[in-house]
Design a protein around this motif. Structure first.
Motif, PDB file in Angstrom:
ATOM      1  N   UNK A 360       0.814  -1.212   0.000  1.00  0.00           N
ATOM      2  CA  UNK A 360       0.000   0.000   0.000  1.00  0.00           C
ATOM      3  C   UNK A 360       0.848   1.264   0.000  1.00  0.00           C
ATOM      4  N   UNK A 361       2.096   1.170   0.489  1.00  0.00           N
ATOM      5  CA  UNK A 361       2.975   2.343   0.489  1.00  0.00           C
ATOM      6  C   UNK A 361       3.910   2.363  -0.712  1.00  0.00           C
ATOM      7  N   UNK A 362       3.824   1.341  -1.573  1.00  0.00           N
ATOM      8  CA  UNK A 362       4.636   1.313  -2.780  1.00  0.00           C
ATOM      9  C   UNK A 362       6.048   0.817  -2.585  1.00  0.00           C
ATOM     10  N   UNK A 363       6.366   0.330  -1.377  1.00  0.00           N
ATOM     11  CA  UNK A 363       7.727  -0.177  -1.141  1.00  0.00           C
ATOM     12  C   UNK A 363       7.676  -1.210  -0.015  1.00  0.00           C
ATOM     13  N   UNK A 364       8.770  -1.950   0.130  1.00  0.00           N
ATOM     14  CA  UNK A 364       8.860  -2.946   1.197  1.00  0.00           C
ATOM     15  C   UNK A 364      10.261  -2.947   1.794  1.00  0.00           C
ATOM     16  N   UNK A 365      10.346  -3.321   3.041  1.00  0.00           N
ATOM     17  CA  UNK A 365      11.629  -3.458   3.728  1.00  0.00           C
ATOM     18  C   UNK A 365      12.048  -4.928   3.757  1.00  0.00           C
ATOM     19  N   UNK A 366      13.362  -5.143   3.694  1.00  0.00           N
ATOM     20  CA  UNK A 366      13.921  -6.481   3.857  1.00  0.00           C
ATOM     21  C   UNK A 366      15.069  -6.407   4.849  1.00  0.00           C
ATOM     22  N   UNK A 367      15.130  -7.348   5.773  1.00  0.00           N
ATOM     23  CA  UNK A 367      16.214  -7.391   6.750  1.00  0.00           C
ATOM     24  C   UNK A 367      17.398  -8.156   6.137  1.00  0.00           C
ATOM     25  N   UNK A 368      18.493  -7.457   5.909  1.00  0.00           N
ATOM     26  CA  UNK A 368      19.667  -8.062   5.301  1.00  0.00           C
ATOM     27  C   UNK A 368      20.806  -8.175   6.305  1.00  0.00           C
ATOM     28  N   UNK A 369      21.681  -9.138   6.038  1.00  0.00           N
ATOM     29  CA  UNK A 369      22.931  -9.295   6.777  1.00  0.00           C
ATOM     30  C   UNK A 369      24.070  -9.174   5.776  1.00  0.00           C
ATOM     31  N   UNK A 370      25.028  -8.317   6.068  1.00  0.00           N
ATOM     32  CA  UNK A 370      26.164  -8.124   5.172  1.00  0.00           C
ATOM     33  C   UNK A 370      27.442  -8.135   6.003  1.00  0.00           C
ATOM     34  N   UNK A 371      28.469  -8.812   5.495  1.00  0.00           N
ATOM     35  CA  UNK A 371      29.767  -8.876   6.170  1.00  0.00           C
ATOM     36  C   UNK A 371      30.872  -8.709   5.135  1.00  0.00           C
ATOM     37  N   UNK A 372      31.951  -8.035   5.511  1.00  0.00           N
ATOM     38  CA  UNK A 372      33.074  -7.764   4.607  1.00  0.00           C
ATOM     39  C   UNK A 372      34.378  -8.038   5.345  1.00  0.00           C
ATOM     40  N   UNK A 373      35.303  -8.695   4.640  1.00  0.00           N
ATOM     41  CA  UNK A 373      36.656  -8.891   5.150  1.00  0.00           C
ATOM     42  C   UNK A 373      37.609  -8.085   4.279  1.00  0.00           C
ATOM     43  N   UNK A 374      38.352  -7.170   4.880  1.00  0.00           N
ATOM     44  CA  UNK A 374      39.280  -6.286   4.156  1.00  0.00           C
ATOM     45  C   UNK A 374      40.685  -6.531   4.697  1.00  0.00           C
TER      46      UNK A 374
END
Length: 461
Positions: A360-374
Motif C-alpha cells: 500500500x505504500x509502494x515499497x517494502x523493507x527487507x532485513x539483510x545481513x552483510x559482512x566484509x573482510x578487508x
C-alpha cells in the motif's frame, strides 16, 4: 587608584555585549524556525512562503500583486545592486539554497511581488526578500507576511510563527493583527489565532483516562489548564489526565488475554548480532539513505535494475535513494578507518528498501545481513566460514540437494569473475558471497582485496 568612570564604561560594554549575544541567539532561532516551517508544512515553499521584514523601514498599506518578470526590479537580500526578476532567476540558478525553489514560478507569465506604500519591494515570494526591509539585530518591529496557495496551511504557518516569536516581544505573547483586503473588497483580520472546539462525552473520557469525575469538575480542570470548557454533553479531553494528576490515576491490568512478545525477526536479529560479533566481526551502523552511484555505478550495476526508492527532494547527493544493499555503507566505513590494524572484519544487520507496487505504500523493507573482510588477501575462506557458522546457528545443514544450503557459482558485475556464488537455501537464492571486483574496490578509494557476503534474513522463514 583606578578611574571609577572607566569601570562603569567597562561594565556598560559587558552588558551591551551580553545583550548582543542574547539578540543574536534569538535572531538565529527565529530564522531557524522559518527554515523548518519552509521545509515541512510549507512543502519547500510550494504551499506557503514566509517573509519577515523590518517594519520601521517600510510603510503600509502593502500591496500583493503579480507582474511580468521584466517589470519587477529591486535589490534582493544581501545583494549590492538592483536586478530584474529575470536576472535574479539567472543569478540564483547556481545558488545551492535557492535554485530548488526557482521552478515554482520560473515558467509563469507573471511573478508575485509585494510592495509597500512607496513602491518599495518587500519580497518576490517564494524566492527572495528585498534588501531594503531585511531584519537585523537592531530591528525593533517585525512585519511577517505569508503568501500561499493553500489558505488553511497559510493560517497554520502564520499562527505558528507569530505565537512562537511573540515570546521575544517587549510585551511577551502580544501580537498585532493586520487587516487583509481581498480583491472583492471584503476584508479579514490575520492572524486569527482561533480556538478549536471539540464536544466529547464525559463518560467516554472517564473510561479512557481511568478516572471517575463529573462533568462540572472536568470542565473546571480543563479551564485550569487554559482550555476554557463548559458543561454541555461533554468537555475537552486532551489534558484531562494532566490536570487531574498522573499520580492520582490507579494502575489497572487491561481486561484482555493478549500477551506481548518480541517480534520474531527482531529476536533473530539480536541473537545473530551477538554470534557474528563472537566470530570476530565488528558491527557497524550506516545510513539508510545513499547516493544513486553508491548502489549502481560504484557497484558496476545499472540503477534501472536496482528497484530503488527515489527521494523526491534530496538535501545532498549523499541521500538520493533508500539503500537496496548494505555493502556500500560498510565499504565507506572501511575507507574512513583505513588506518586501523588489518584485517578489518565488519558486518551490519539492517533493513534495505525496494519498490513494490503490491504494497500500500509502494515499497517494502527487507532485513539483510552483510559482512566484509578487508585485508592484504581477500579472505574468501573467512567469509565462507562465516556463512557456514550462520547456517549452523539457523540449523540449516549443508546439502547438495534442496534439503539444506549450498553455494552455486554465479556471475555478478560487483564481484570478480569466477569468484562469486549464490547462497542457495532449499533451492532458492537468498544472497551472494565472493571477492569484490577491483573496480568496485577502487571506486570506494580502497586499495586492498575484499571478500563480502550479503543475504536476506527474511527469506529464511
Amino acid at each position: 587608584m583606578s578611574d571609577p568612570g572607566s569601570s562603569c564604561y567597562k561594565y556598560l560594554l559587558d552588558y551591551t555585549n551580553i545583550l548582543r549575544i542574547i539578540f543574536q541567539d534569538r535572531y538565529k532561532s527565529f530564522i531557524d524556525l522559518q527554515d523548518k516551517l519552509h521545509q515541512n508544512i510549507c512543502r519547500r515553499r510550494t504551499l506557503v512562503a514566509i517573509g519577515t521584514h523590518d517594519l520601521d523601514s517600510i510603510q503600509g498599506p502593502f500591496i500583493y500583486d503579480a507582474k511580468p518578470p521584466t517589470d519587477i526590479k529591486f535589490k534582493a537580500l544581501n545583494q549590492t545592486e538592483e536586478y530584474t526578476a529575470v536576472e535574479l532567476m539567472q543569478l540564483y540558478s547556481g545558488d545551492s539554497h535557492l535554485k530548488s525553489y526557482l521552478p515554482i514560478i520560473q515558467d509563469k507569465p507573471v511573478y508575485p511581488v509585494i510592495y509597500d506604500k512607496n513602491s518599495v519591494v518587500l519580497s518576490m515570494p517564494p524566492i527572495i526578500n528585498g534588501e531594503h526591509s531585511k531584519i537585523t539585530l537592531e530591528t525593533r518591529n517585525v512585519f511577517i507576511e505569508c503568501t500561499a496557495t493553500d489558505l488553511t496551511k497559510a493560517k497554520i504557518v502564520l499562527d505558528t510563527i507569530v505565537t512562537m516569536f511573540s515570546q521575544y516581544c517587549d510585551e511577551p505573547f502580544i501580537v498585532e493583527q493586520a487587516e487583509v483586503i481581498k480583491p472583492d473588497g471584503t476584508s479579514v483580520i490575520y492572524p486569527e489565532l482561533a480556538y478549536r472546539h471539540e464536544i466529547v462525552n464525559v463518560d467516554d473520557i472517564n473510561k479512557k483516562v481511568g478516572i471517575n469525575i463529573d462533568g462540572d469538575r472536568m470542565a473546571r480542570l480543563l479551564t485550569k489548564m487554559c482550555l476554557e470548557s463548559e458543561v454541555i454533553d461533554g468537555g475537552k479531553n486532551l489534558h484531562v489526565a494532566i490536570a487531574y494528576g498522573y499520580n492520582n490515576l490507579n494502575w489497572t491490568i487491561p481486561n484482555t488475554n493478549t500477551i506481548s512478545n518480541q517480534f520474531p525477526l527482531n529476536k533473530l536479529t539480536d541473537l545473530m548480532r551477538q554470534e557474528i560479533a563472537a566470530s570476530g566481526f565488528t558491527e557497524v551502523l550506516t545510513f539508510a539513505l545513499c547516493s544513486r552511484d553508491d548502489i549502481a555505478d560504484k557497484l558496476r550495476q545499472d540503477i534501472k535494475t536496482r528497484n530503488a526508492v527515489q527521494i523526491a527532494n534530496p538535501k545532498t547527493l549523499e541521500f538520493q535513494v533508500a539503500r537496496t544493499t548494505l555493502l556500500p555503507g560498510i565499504l565507506k566505513t572501511i575507507y574512513h578507518n583505513k588506518n586501523m590494524p588489518l584485517p578489518l572484519k565488519l558486518f551490519e544487520i539492517s533493513d534495505v528498501v525496494f519498490k513494490d507496487s503490491k504494497k500500500d505504500v509502494g515499497s517494502r523493507n527487507e532485513r539483510h545481513l552483510c559482512a566484509v573482510n578487508y585485508s592484504k588477501s581477500s579472505g574468501f575462506e573467512i567469509i565462507h566460514g562465516l556463512l557456514d557458522r550462520i547456517m549452523q546457528l539457523l540449523e540449516i545443514p549443508p546439502s547438495q540437494d534442496n534439503s539444506g544450503y549450498k553455494i552455486k557459482a554465479a556471475e555478478d558485475a560487483t564481484y570478480f569473475p569466477g569468484r562469486c556464488a549464490d547462497i542457495m537455501v532449499h533451492g532458492k537464492s537468498i544472497g551472494k558471497l565472493g571477492v569484490l571486483h577491483p573496480e568496485v574496490i577502487t571506486t570506494f578509494d580502497l586499495n586492498l582485496p575484499c571478500a563480502a557476503l550479503e543475504l536476506n534474513l527474511e527469506a529464511l522463514k
